[in-house]
Design a protein around this motif. Structure first.
Motif, short mmCIF file in Angstrom:
data_model
loop_
_atom_site.label_atom_id
_atom_site.label_comp_id
_atom_site.label_asym_id
_atom_site.label_seq_id
_atom_site.Cartn_x
_atom_site.Cartn_y
_atom_site.Cartn_z
N GLN A 33 18.71 -2.30 -14.00
CA GLN A 33 18.83 -1.06 -13.26
C GLN A 33 18.19 -1.25 -11.89
OE1 GLN A 33 16.78 1.66 -15.83
NE2 GLN A 33 18.70 2.40 -16.67
N LYS A 34 18.90 -0.81 -10.87
CA LYS A 34 18.33 -0.87 -9.52
C LYS A 34 17.38 0.31 -9.38
CE LYS A 34 19.49 -0.97 -4.63
NZ LYS A 34 18.20 -1.35 -4.26
N GLU A 35 16.15 -0.01 -9.02
CA GLU A 35 15.17 1.04 -8.79
C GLU A 35 15.55 1.81 -7.53
OE1 GLU A 35 12.76 1.78 -10.96
OE2 GLU A 35 13.42 0.13 -12.21
N VAL A 36 15.23 3.07 -7.50
CA VAL A 36 15.56 3.93 -6.38
C VAL A 36 14.35 4.03 -5.46
CG1 VAL A 36 16.27 6.26 -5.71
CG2 VAL A 36 17.18 5.22 -7.79
N PHE A 37 14.56 3.81 -4.19
CA PHE A 37 13.49 3.90 -3.20
C PHE A 37 12.91 5.31 -3.19
CE2 PHE A 37 12.29 4.91 1.28
CZ PHE A 37 11.17 4.11 1.34
N ASP A 38 11.59 5.40 -3.23
CA ASP A 38 10.89 6.67 -3.23
C ASP A 38 10.08 6.78 -1.93
OD1 ASP A 38 9.13 8.81 -3.59
OD2 ASP A 38 8.76 8.35 -5.70
N PRO A 39 10.66 7.43 -0.92
CA PRO A 39 9.97 7.47 0.38
C PRO A 39 8.63 8.20 0.33
CG PRO A 39 11.91 8.90 0.40
CD PRO A 39 11.94 8.13 -0.90
N LYS A 40 8.51 9.20 -0.52
CA LYS A 40 7.24 9.94 -0.64
C LYS A 40 6.15 9.01 -1.19
CE LYS A 40 5.15 13.94 -2.86
NZ LYS A 40 5.30 14.97 -3.87
N LYS A 43 5.15 6.35 1.39
CA LYS A 43 4.24 6.90 2.40
C LYS A 43 2.84 7.09 1.82
CE LYS A 43 3.65 10.59 5.72
NZ LYS A 43 4.18 11.78 6.34
N GLU A 44 2.76 7.62 0.61
CA GLU A 44 1.46 7.83 -0.06
C GLU A 44 0.68 6.54 -0.18
OE1 GLU A 44 0.02 8.48 -4.63
OE2 GLU A 44 1.79 9.59 -4.02
N LEU A 45 1.37 5.44 -0.48
CA LEU A 45 0.72 4.15 -0.69
C LEU A 45 0.52 3.36 0.60
CD1 LEU A 45 2.49 3.01 -3.98
CD2 LEU A 45 0.33 4.24 -3.71
N GLY A 46 1.07 3.85 1.71
CA GLY A 46 0.94 3.15 2.98
C GLY A 46 1.86 1.96 3.11
N ALA A 47 2.99 2.00 2.39
CA ALA A 47 3.92 0.87 2.38
C ALA A 47 4.74 0.81 3.66
CB ALA A 47 4.86 0.99 1.19
N ASP A 48 5.03 -0.42 4.09
CA ASP A 48 5.97 -0.60 5.19
C ASP A 48 7.38 -0.66 4.60
OD1 ASP A 48 6.31 -3.22 4.16
OD2 ASP A 48 5.21 -4.18 5.81
N GLU A 49 8.36 -1.02 5.40
CA GLU A 49 9.75 -1.03 4.91
C GLU A 49 10.01 -2.06 3.81
OE1 GLU A 49 10.90 -3.51 8.91
OE2 GLU A 49 12.33 -2.03 8.21
N TYR A 50 9.10 -3.00 3.65
CA TYR A 50 9.24 -4.02 2.61
C TYR A 50 8.41 -3.67 1.36
CZ TYR A 50 11.05 -6.54 6.60
OH TYR A 50 11.76 -6.89 7.71
N GLY A 51 7.78 -2.51 1.36
CA GLY A 51 6.93 -2.12 0.24
C GLY A 51 5.58 -2.81 0.26
N MET A 52 5.20 -3.32 1.41
CA MET A 52 3.97 -4.10 1.56
C MET A 52 2.99 -3.38 2.49
SD MET A 52 4.84 -7.02 -0.06
CE MET A 52 4.15 -8.52 0.62
N LYS A 53 1.76 -3.86 2.51
CA LYS A 53 0.76 -3.35 3.45
C LYS A 53 -0.32 -4.39 3.66
CE LYS A 53 -2.47 -0.59 2.20
NZ LYS A 53 -3.17 0.58 2.24
N ARG A 54 -1.15 -4.15 4.67
CA ARG A 54 -2.27 -5.05 4.98
C ARG A 54 -3.47 -4.72 4.11
NH1 ARG A 54 -2.24 -7.80 10.08
NH2 ARG A 54 -4.49 -7.83 9.84
N TYR A 55 -4.15 -5.76 3.67
CA TYR A 55 -5.40 -5.66 2.95
C TYR A 55 -6.32 -6.74 3.52
CZ TYR A 55 -2.60 -3.40 -0.78
OH TYR A 55 -1.77 -2.59 -1.51
N VAL A 56 -7.52 -6.83 2.98
CA VAL A 56 -8.39 -7.98 3.24
C VAL A 56 -8.79 -8.55 1.89
CG1 VAL A 56 -10.58 -8.81 4.20
CG2 VAL A 56 -9.20 -7.15 5.47
N MET A 57 -8.51 -9.84 1.72
CA MET A 57 -8.86 -10.58 0.50
C MET A 57 -10.24 -11.18 0.70
SD MET A 57 -7.82 -12.11 -2.47
CE MET A 57 -6.05 -12.16 -2.47
N ALA A 58 -11.08 -11.04 -0.31
CA ALA A 58 -12.43 -11.61 -0.25
C ALA A 58 -12.64 -12.57 -1.40
CB ALA A 58 -13.46 -10.48 -0.32
N PHE A 59 -13.18 -13.72 -1.09
CA PHE A 59 -13.61 -14.66 -2.10
C PHE A 59 -15.13 -14.56 -2.17
CE2 PHE A 59 -9.59 -16.33 -0.63
CZ PHE A 59 -8.93 -16.57 -1.83
N LEU A 60 -15.63 -14.17 -3.33
CA LEU A 60 -17.08 -14.09 -3.54
C LEU A 60 -17.55 -15.47 -3.96
CD1 LEU A 60 -15.85 -11.18 -4.32
CD2 LEU A 60 -18.12 -10.79 -5.20
N LYS A 61 -18.51 -15.98 -3.23
CA LYS A 61 -19.02 -17.32 -3.51
C LYS A 61 -20.50 -17.25 -3.87
CE LYS A 61 -15.86 -19.72 -0.43
NZ LYS A 61 -15.78 -20.67 0.71
#
Length: 162
Positions: A33-40, A43-61
């Motif tokens: 089944q093709k999932e249906v794009f949910d613009p609301k 927007k709530e998740l801060g997604a760009d047009e690819y469903g992605m967003k910026r984060y910062v990855m941290a490696f705890l050493k």
């Protein structure tokens, strides 16, 4: 339960079940089944047009100061875990977890911030980092905005708190 396209592809192409032919598997496979794009939601998740967003990855050493007594190390670990919970509740931390091999890299965080500087300010709130027991290596990262639902989902599957 939905089967992912990748898993379905493995089942259909590469690894047929012993009692099923490729043709039988193709007939039995659920229609994708093709999932249906949910613009609301996007927007709530801060997604760009690819469903992605910026984060910062941290490696705890492992930090330079490992000389604490057993009691102090345990207190710092408890405070470290409490800080993780606080950051998650604030929506600033979407993933956190230890590595299980007891190596130099102790764990990871994924911060819900756009810049390394923002993440660095958050790391300074961790008592284990303040004590030098841990240090963080920070990197900008681009990942699925769906990670923003991780904390909420985790609460629904957690039976026992750490």
């Amino acid at each position: 339960m939905k089967t992912s396209k990748y898993l379905a592809g493995i089942l259909l192409i590469g690894l047929p079940l012993a009692s099923h032919s490729q043709e039988e598997l193709k007939k039995e496979a659920p229609a994708q089944q093709k999932e249906v794009f949910d613009p609301k939601l996007a927007k709530e998740l801060g997604a760009d047009e690819y469903g992605m967003k910026r984060y910062v990855m941290a490696f705890l050493k492992r930090g330079p100061n490992q000389s604490q007594s057993k009691e102090e190390a345990e207190r710092l670990q408890r405070a470290h875990l409490d800080n993780i919970g606080k950051l998650a509740e604030q929506g600033k931390l979407v993933v956190a977890g230890p590595f299980l091999d007891n190596g130099e890299i102790r764990g990871i965080y994924i911060f819900n911030v756009e810049t390394v500087e923002e993440a660095e300010a958050l790391t300074k709130t961790d008592p284990a980092i303040q004590a030098g027991r841990l240090v963080m290596e920070l990197h900008p990262w681009y990942g699925s905005a769906a990670l923003m639902k991780m904390v909420q989902i985790h609460k629904t599957i957690t039976e026992k708190e750490i």
